[in-house]
Scaffold this motif. Sequence first.
Motif: not given
Length: 118
Positions: A52-54, A69-70, A96-98, A107-111
């Motif tokens: 998690t971040s800002l 997202a994971e 929830g937006d990527v 292979g994982i998105d930040v949302v």
Amino acid sequence: MKHELTCIGCPKGCRMTATLDDGVVTSVNGQGCARGVTYARQECVDPRRMVTSLIPIPGHRRPLSVKTAEAIPKGSIASCLDAIHNARVQLPVRIGDVVLSNVAGTGIDVVATADYLQ
Ligand code: SF4
């Protein structure tokens, strides 16, 4: 080989011992429930964490809160944070937006974890 670890699945924090043979988990002891076994098997061979971040938004006091997202491999956390800190975001953003795709090649998105409309 024995591997001591603490389950992070709930506040109980069970202290567990995993036994590995040639990189394969052969037994887990000390868990309070089946989730501990799943965690120990993952942690011993492919440890992962949610990040998690800002992200600062130029011209705004409040940053955008984001998360992976994971869970991503622990070894990719620094690269993930670098990518997050270098990200430029166009408002508006909805929860929830990527914000970043395939962060650090995981292979994982930040949302986004909240709406940020203006
Ligand atoms: S093994 Fe089960 S009871 Fe123990 S900390 Fe993990 S989730 Fe909680």
